[in-house]
Design an enzyme around this catalytic site. Structure first.
Site, PDB file in Angstrom:
ATOM      1  N   TYR A 141       3.655  25.215  -6.799  1.00  0.00           N
ATOM      2  CA  TYR A 141       4.824  24.983  -7.357  1.00  0.00           C
ATOM      3  C   TYR A 141       4.536  26.402  -8.416  1.00  0.00           C
ATOM      4  CZ  TYR A 141       1.650  22.398 -10.649  1.00  0.00           C
ATOM      5  OH  TYR A 141       0.699  21.744 -10.912  1.00  0.00           O
TER       6      TYR A 141
ATOM      7  N   HIS B 220      -3.221  19.883 -12.278  1.00  0.00           N
ATOM      8  CA  HIS B 220      -2.690  19.481 -13.203  1.00  0.00           C
ATOM      9  C   HIS B 220      -4.118  17.907 -13.502  1.00  0.00           C
ATOM     10  CE1 HIS B 220      -0.499  16.022 -15.652  1.00  0.00           C
ATOM     11  NE2 HIS B 220      -0.183  15.375 -14.699  1.00  0.00           N
TER      12      HIS B 220
ATOM     13  N   ARG C 139      -2.935  26.189 -18.365  1.00  0.00           N
ATOM     14  CA  ARG C 139      -3.433  25.061 -17.260  1.00  0.00           C
ATOM     15  C   ARG C 139      -4.188  26.015 -16.231  1.00  0.00           C
ATOM     16  NH1 ARG C 139      -2.086  22.211 -13.252  1.00  0.00           N
ATOM     17  NH2 ARG C 139      -0.023  22.262 -14.341  1.00  0.00           N
TER      18      ARG C 139
END
Length: 385
Positions: free
Chosen positions: A268, A259, A255
């Site tokens: 992160y 998200h 990805r």
């Protein structure tokens, strides 16, 4: 570097450098026209997806889950399907929906909040997006069991992510499908991150190996290789239609974006990890392959880019002028054949709305509301709660 290396055992037919490979179990020799079609599908999906991100940033959509980086997994698998096959998508599978001819405006309407569904699942054999993580695997398994009992020569495919495999629904679906030889393909897009949790915090073993514990095959495929994704999915669908039961496909991809548009992935994950995956871009590798073999030139690919840009602009204009549905539309399609309780609630709502309009009109005219009107409105509201 974690997450940046595609496992060597993954089925691959086209390297990140655009070089063709051959696999003894997955032979696939598409024509130049079909390769160009796959390329155009991926470019269109990426361009429509980018429009979704921009529209949300400008306040036109409530949310948008980007597919950036996962175009090969979605287009490759979707183009392996027959028209009669049924698709159960997650909420990020815009490329799959577009490949099945779902109107992109139906996708945007869902995230704009002007519809609770978006489209008729029977029109293109594409179920509605599922926002409950992993639930669609059970829906797909049940549907596939019905397909088998009906004796239909078709298959079912269900899409989900690596994070969904931690849900109990997915394990239950695996077990039901295996016990009933359901004609279903479980297509997991392992994009390395379940929101902010990496895949190695979700599973102690590679996801595709879980299938063995339930008694059916699991295959790992390079999810950024559109040719491999198509070939592997085509074989899994053949097994399903032949009565050989389910298959789990793990498409190892990434990805590239957030998200969803409410997420900040820089908090992160490492920027170098993202750059490493950018070098495996699924569109770039097919573009390189086409140019190297003389099946396309820069101008023909630029024409595809321009056509996809124009399609995206048309979608943008249509989304921005999209009207909100009438409030009473919320009562439609709750049940397939209608329901007395829903009909009663719709009537109560209509009466309440008419009363509110009358009260507002009276107040605007400077007259007091009719005696008891507030009591009646309050009673209708209570009954419809």
């Amino acid at each position: 570097m974690p997450h940046a290396h595609t496992p060597a055992e993954a089925v691959q037919l086209l390297t990140p450098d655009g070089e063709r490979k051959h696999h003894p179990d997955y032979r696939f020799d598409p024509t130049p026209d079909r390769l160009l079609g796959l390329y155009e599908d991926m470019v269109r999906a990426r361009r429509i997806d980018a429009e979704g991100v921009l529209l949300q940033r400008q306040g036109e959509l409530a949310l948008w889950p980007s597919l950036l980086g996962q175009e090969a997994a979605q287009i490759g698998s979707a183009r392996a399907l027959d028209d009669e096959d049924h698709v159960f998508p997650s909420y990020r599978d815009h490329g799959v929906a577009l490949a099945r001819n779902v109107d992109p405006l139906d996708l945007f309407a869902l995230f704009r909040g002007t519809t609770n569904g978006g489209w008729d699942p029977r029109e293109h054999n594409v179920h509605l997006y599922t926002l409950v993580i992993g639930a669609q695997t059970l829906h797909a398994t049940g549907y596939a069991m019905g397909v088998a009992k009906d004796g239909a020569e078709s298959a079912v495919i269900v899409y989900f992510g690596d994070g969904a495999t931690s849900q109990g629904d997915v394990s239950e679906a695996f077990n039901f499908a295996a016990l009933n030889d359901a004609p279903v393909v479980f297509f997991c897009q392992n994009n390395q991150w379940a929101i902010s949790e990496p895949a190695d915090r979700q599973s102690r073993v590679p996801i595709h190996r879980r299938a063995a514990g339930f008694g059916f095959p699991g295959i790992l495929v390079d999810g950024n290789d559109v040719l491999a994704c198509l070939a592997v999915t085509r074989e899994a669908l053949r097994r399903a239609r032949s009565g050989e039961g389910p298959t789990l496909i793990e498409a190892f991809t990434y990805r590239m974006g957030a998200h969803t548009t409410s997420d900040d992935p820089t908090r992160y994950r490492d920027a170098e990890e993202v750059r490493a995956w950018e070098r495996k871009d699924p569109i770039t590798r097919l573009r390189t392959y086409l140019l190297a073999n003389g099946w396309a030139d820069e101008e023909s690919l630029a024409r595809i880019d321009r056509a996809c840009d124009e399609a995206a602009r048309s979608v943008r204009a249509a989304v921005r002028s999209m009207a909100a549905p009438p409030a009473e539309a919320m009562f439609a399609h709750v049940y397939a054949d209608g329901h007395t309780l829903v009909a009663e609630e719709a009537a109560q709502f209509a009466a309440l709305a008419a009363g509110s309009a009358h009260t507002a009109g009276s107040a605007a005219a400077g007259s007091a509301p009719a005696a008891g009107s507030a009591h009646v409105a309050g009673s209708a509201s209570t009954e419809g709660a």
